[in-house]
Design a protein around this motif. Sequence first.
Motif, mmCIF file in Angstrom:
data_model
loop_
_atom_site.group_PDB
_atom_site.id
_atom_site.type_symbol
_atom_site.label_atom_id
_atom_site.label_comp_id
_atom_site.label_asym_id
_atom_site.label_seq_id
_atom_site.Cartn_x
_atom_site.Cartn_y
_atom_site.Cartn_z
ATOM 1 N N PRO A 39 0.806 -1.218 0.000
ATOM 2 C CA PRO A 39 0.000 0.000 0.000
ATOM 3 C C PRO A 39 0.843 1.273 0.000
ATOM 4 O O PRO A 39 0.301 2.368 -0.169
ATOM 5 C CB PRO A 39 -0.802 -0.109 1.306
ATOM 6 C CG PRO A 39 0.018 -0.981 2.188
ATOM 7 C CD PRO A 39 0.784 -1.916 1.286
ATOM 8 N N ALA A 73 -10.085 2.440 -5.378
ATOM 9 C CA ALA A 73 -10.253 1.822 -4.062
ATOM 10 C C ALA A 73 -11.644 1.234 -3.882
ATOM 11 O O ALA A 73 -11.810 0.138 -3.327
ATOM 12 C CB ALA A 73 -9.959 2.847 -2.966
ATOM 13 N N SER A 74 -12.665 1.926 -4.387
ATOM 14 C CA SER A 74 -14.008 1.412 -4.125
ATOM 15 C C SER A 74 -14.286 0.156 -4.961
ATOM 16 O O SER A 74 -15.066 -0.695 -4.546
ATOM 17 C CB SER A 74 -15.067 2.488 -4.367
ATOM 18 O OG SER A 74 -15.115 2.782 -5.739
ATOM 19 N N LEU A 129 -12.039 -2.145 -5.499
ATOM 20 C CA LEU A 129 -11.378 -3.214 -4.738
ATOM 21 C C LEU A 129 -12.232 -3.624 -3.542
ATOM 22 O O LEU A 129 -12.489 -4.808 -3.320
ATOM 23 C CB LEU A 129 -10.007 -2.745 -4.235
ATOM 24 C CG LEU A 129 -8.919 -2.556 -5.296
ATOM 25 C CD1 LEU A 129 -7.683 -1.913 -4.670
ATOM 26 C CD2 LEU A 129 -8.545 -3.898 -5.929
ATOM 27 N N VAL A 130 -12.663 -2.627 -2.770
ATOM 28 C CA VAL A 130 -13.369 -2.911 -1.524
ATOM 29 C C VAL A 130 -14.747 -3.531 -1.778
ATOM 30 O O VAL A 130 -15.243 -4.330 -0.985
ATOM 31 C CB VAL A 130 -13.447 -1.633 -0.665
ATOM 32 C CG1 VAL A 130 -14.433 -1.769 0.478
ATOM 33 C CG2 VAL A 130 -12.055 -1.280 -0.140
ATOM 34 N N TYR A 183 2.884 -8.489 6.533
ATOM 35 C CA TYR A 183 2.211 -7.807 7.634
ATOM 36 C C TYR A 183 1.480 -8.865 8.454
ATOM 37 O O TYR A 183 0.778 -9.702 7.880
ATOM 38 C CB TYR A 183 1.143 -6.846 7.108
ATOM 39 C CG TYR A 183 1.616 -5.676 6.293
ATOM 40 C CD1 TYR A 183 2.860 -5.092 6.484
ATOM 41 C CD2 TYR A 183 0.776 -5.132 5.314
ATOM 42 C CE1 TYR A 183 3.253 -3.996 5.726
ATOM 43 C CE2 TYR A 183 1.157 -4.035 4.565
ATOM 44 C CZ TYR A 183 2.400 -3.473 4.776
ATOM 45 O OH TYR A 183 2.790 -2.394 4.025
ATOM 46 N N ALA A 239 1.730 -12.543 7.423
ATOM 47 C CA ALA A 239 1.176 -13.025 6.150
ATOM 48 C C ALA A 239 1.321 -11.965 5.053
ATOM 49 O O ALA A 239 1.813 -10.861 5.297
ATOM 50 C CB ALA A 239 -0.294 -13.394 6.333
ATOM 51 N N TYR A 240 0.890 -12.310 3.853
ATOM 52 C CA TYR A 240 0.842 -11.361 2.721
ATOM 53 C C TYR A 240 -0.066 -10.188 3.081
ATOM 54 O O TYR A 240 -0.902 -10.275 3.986
ATOM 55 C CB TYR A 240 0.319 -12.076 1.474
ATOM 56 C CG TYR A 240 -0.907 -12.930 1.721
ATOM 57 C CD1 TYR A 240 -2.180 -12.379 1.831
ATOM 58 C CD2 TYR A 240 -0.785 -14.313 1.887
ATOM 59 C CE1 TYR A 240 -3.288 -13.161 2.085
ATOM 60 C CE2 TYR A 240 -1.892 -15.113 2.144
ATOM 61 C CZ TYR A 240 -3.140 -14.525 2.240
ATOM 62 O OH TYR A 240 -4.230 -15.291 2.497
ATOM 63 N N SER A 241 0.048 -9.106 2.335
ATOM 64 C CA SER A 241 -0.774 -7.927 2.621
ATOM 65 C C SER A 241 -2.232 -8.157 2.225
ATOM 66 O O SER A 241 -2.528 -8.865 1.257
ATOM 67 C CB SER A 241 -0.232 -6.719 1.854
ATOM 68 O OG SER A 241 -0.546 -6.816 0.478
ATOM 69 N N GLY A 242 -3.133 -7.542 2.971
ATOM 70 C CA GLY A 242 -4.545 -7.594 2.604
ATOM 71 C C GLY A 242 -4.784 -6.972 1.239
ATOM 72 O O GLY A 242 -5.665 -7.412 0.492
ATOM 73 N N LEU A 243 -3.998 -5.972 0.909
ATOM 74 C CA LEU A 243 -4.175 -5.312 -0.386
ATOM 75 C C LEU A 243 -3.908 -6.292 -1.536
ATOM 76 O O LEU A 243 -4.639 -6.316 -2.532
ATOM 77 C CB LEU A 243 -3.222 -4.105 -0.490
ATOM 78 C CG LEU A 243 -3.428 -3.233 -1.723
ATOM 79 C CD1 LEU A 243 -4.815 -2.599 -1.736
ATOM 80 C CD2 LEU A 243 -2.359 -2.149 -1.803
ATOM 81 N N LYS A 287 -4.257 -9.532 -1.381
ATOM 82 C CA LYS A 287 -5.301 -10.565 -1.377
ATOM 83 C C LYS A 287 -6.621 -10.016 -1.914
ATOM 84 O O LYS A 287 -7.388 -10.733 -2.567
ATOM 85 C CB LYS A 287 -5.486 -11.115 0.042
ATOM 86 C CG LYS A 287 -6.502 -12.262 0.164
ATOM 87 C CD LYS A 287 -6.100 -13.480 -0.602
ATOM 88 C CE LYS A 287 -6.866 -14.734 -0.264
ATOM 89 N NZ LYS A 287 -8.274 -14.631 -0.008
ATOM 90 N N ILE A 288 -6.907 -8.742 -1.647
ATOM 91 C CA ILE A 288 -8.165 -8.167 -2.123
ATOM 92 C C ILE A 288 -8.187 -8.170 -3.657
ATOM 93 O O ILE A 288 -9.242 -8.325 -4.276
ATOM 94 C CB ILE A 288 -8.364 -6.754 -1.514
ATOM 95 C CG1 ILE A 288 -9.837 -6.483 -1.272
ATOM 96 C CG2 ILE A 288 -7.752 -5.664 -2.356
ATOM 97 C CD1 ILE A 288 -10.082 -5.211 -0.456
ATOM 98 N N LEU A 301 -6.321 -10.481 -5.528
ATOM 99 C CA LEU A 301 -6.373 -11.901 -5.918
ATOM 100 C C LEU A 301 -7.800 -12.446 -5.798
ATOM 101 O O LEU A 301 -8.223 -13.292 -6.592
ATOM 102 C CB LEU A 301 -5.409 -12.737 -5.063
ATOM 103 C CG LEU A 301 -3.911 -12.393 -5.180
ATOM 104 C CD1 LEU A 301 -3.078 -13.314 -4.279
ATOM 105 C CD2 LEU A 301 -3.417 -12.489 -6.629
ATOM 106 N N ASP A 302 -8.545 -11.935 -4.803
ATOM 107 C CA ASP A 302 -9.930 -12.394 -4.614
ATOM 108 C C ASP A 302 -10.822 -12.062 -5.813
ATOM 109 O O ASP A 302 -11.880 -12.680 -5.987
ATOM 110 C CB ASP A 302 -10.540 -11.757 -3.355
ATOM 111 C CG ASP A 302 -9.976 -12.357 -2.063
ATOM 112 O OD1 ASP A 302 -9.256 -13.372 -2.141
ATOM 113 O OD2 ASP A 302 -10.248 -11.801 -0.986
#
Lengths: 181, 181, 181, 181
Positions: free
Chosen positions: B11, B45-46, B48-49, B78, B81-85, B87-88, B90-91
């Motif tokens: 990030p 950002a929106s 992604l979220v 972090y 594990a890998y960053s949430g960013l 993974k968001i 990859l999801d």
Amino acid sequence: MARVFTINGSPSPTSRTAALLRDVVGHLRAQGHQVESLNVRDLPASDLVNARADAPEVAAAIASIASADGLVVATPIYKAAYSGLLKIFLDLLPQYAFEQKTVLPLATGGSFAHLLALDYGLRPVLSSLGARHIVGSYFVLDKTIRLLPDGTVELDGEIEPKYRAAIEAFTDSLRRHAPTH
Amino acid sequence: MARVFTINGSPSPTSRTAALLRDVVGHLRAQGHQVESLNVRDLPASDLVNARADAPEVAAAIASIASADGLVVATPIYKAAYSGLLKIFLDLLPQYAFEQKTVLPLATGGSFAHLLALDYGLRPVLSSLGARHIVGSYFVLDKTIRLLPDGTVELDGEIEPKYRAAIEAFTDSLRRHAPTH
Amino acid sequence: MARVFTINGSPSPTSRTAALLRDVVGHLRAQGHQVESLNVRDLPASDLVNARADAPEVAAAIASIASADGLVVATPIYKAAYSGLLKIFLDLLPQYAFEQKTVLPLATGGSFAHLLALDYGLRPVLSSLGARHIVGSYFVLDKTIRLLPDGTVELDGEIEPKYRAAIEAFTDSLRRHAPTH
Amino acid sequence: MARVFTINGSPSPTSRTAALLRDVVGHLRAQGHQVESLNVRDLPASDLVNARADAPEVAAAIASIASADGLVVATPIYKAAYSGLLKIFLDLLPQYAFEQKTVLPLATGGSFAHLLALDYGLRPVLSSLGARHIVGSYFVLDKTIRLLPDGTVELDGEIEPKYRAAIEAFTDSLRRHAPTH
């Protein structure tokens, strides 16, 4: 009575994860616990993506966690792990944000093949946040949760006992670790 | 020559992860590979979220992955594990988005204590995306990367051979799995 | 043609894991590969328990691995992970025993709930041994394997294609990484 | 006072794992707990390798676990995970052998790079055994443990507080979950 904070990591506004969590909250309140809830998706998207831990709404959530005795962390399983949305929020927390706290990990998923994602994937992250007690993870198959028109859920009869046991393990730990005055 | 797509899950706009990745891209281009790069933080950002896989910029990134032969997936570590960013993003990918592809996992972190986060945390997620070949993960300690004024990086002499070997394992796999015409 | 070494980590003399592995060996031999097989349970128990890497039969198995191009590592899933018997043998190997080798992880288990045990549990161990290419793990539900009176197995029709694909991914990698003479 | 059972998964008769565990046992006894200890390597090797849960010495160890309130599970880290010797014993236990019990995971290793092996590798296995409370894992670098001529250990000053805290978290949980008479 304990203070509990619940975190919903599903990006969907109508998810089974959210519905299940509302049901858990109902049980906790019925036992007299004080519950505050966060849908990570309701936080400002740009604060999440840019890792702004001091943005007002993020900071408020962090403060609520600091004053909670227990946490319920709920996520759908995507790509064999917790959701990125959940992790993007956890990444914003101070290093030992879960110290002295009891945590109940919850997940919903489409297949039992995802079951171990909680214990292998999420639990090490919760441990790294210093959680004192992570009680048994509870995983629910999507198809065993029925969303009722009023927004509540109905669980298949056979899973009801395990569900009750998961909540009971959580509240039992909250009670046993309550500060003695 | 192969087509490579790089994904930066940090990030921070000035991260060591990004600088390291630029260096990797330089090596790949010098070998004649065609490289396209994504900083997840540059996506809206929106989108992604809210998990909008069909938003234009997200869809374009997904299409680039579909046509790539290899992927470099880079993340800071972090909370173990890998960053949430990362993974968001990859999801948002289709279930078998990495099928027939070679993947090089890269991470930067403050302590060797995080080393296993790549193999235990990220690799199962990359596997679930159907990656054909995930070559050896490469983890770099923050303190062994120096950011130079021109935006490039300098790695400590002793880690240089391992770094070269990680890139070589990746390009070797790309070459061996190249479609035969 | 490649040299393949198979490792069976089941403690049971009549296990589905062993039967499945015999079937895999049949396919590999039919393709012209040279296969050598080890049941860890046939090694002297006291050498395993006392970690004697230089005991004659253990040393012979280590030498066979050193000269192999590919490995098939098969295990039942116990307690959400690979068998202890498999790991007690892997613990005896030199640090980079799997370098330059292709590995196919196989498991049998009673429930899909164990599926992720291979990718989260076994794969990091195989990575630590330096494996160059760990192809997609293959997990088979016990109830989809029928042991026939002649010791061979019959797999449920619907899983047959995935089984063939797992073996094909393994032999494809062996072929692509064959030393060029 | 609680009943504690300790399990040493090191194959070495003179290991740092064993010495550390003896020190933990000393602390527990000094607090009035009743402690029984098992070196897995002392069980008959052929019973372990052939998975004979009903062999007399194995059955006695299983019975001791059944009557214990708490468990200390200690292992060296080999190949990025717990020892195979530890797992071969855990594989012999009934499915919910750790139900209603508090568990303290301990490990010794040569490098901090192995730190996450406890939380990512061992903890999911302990969870699968139904452990009620797995307190914070404690990992000790080999070089911070000095074996003294009398068989006791001396820990580096700087790690002493964390060591005390790990034991205290364990005994605190034992006390809080003690059956109320």
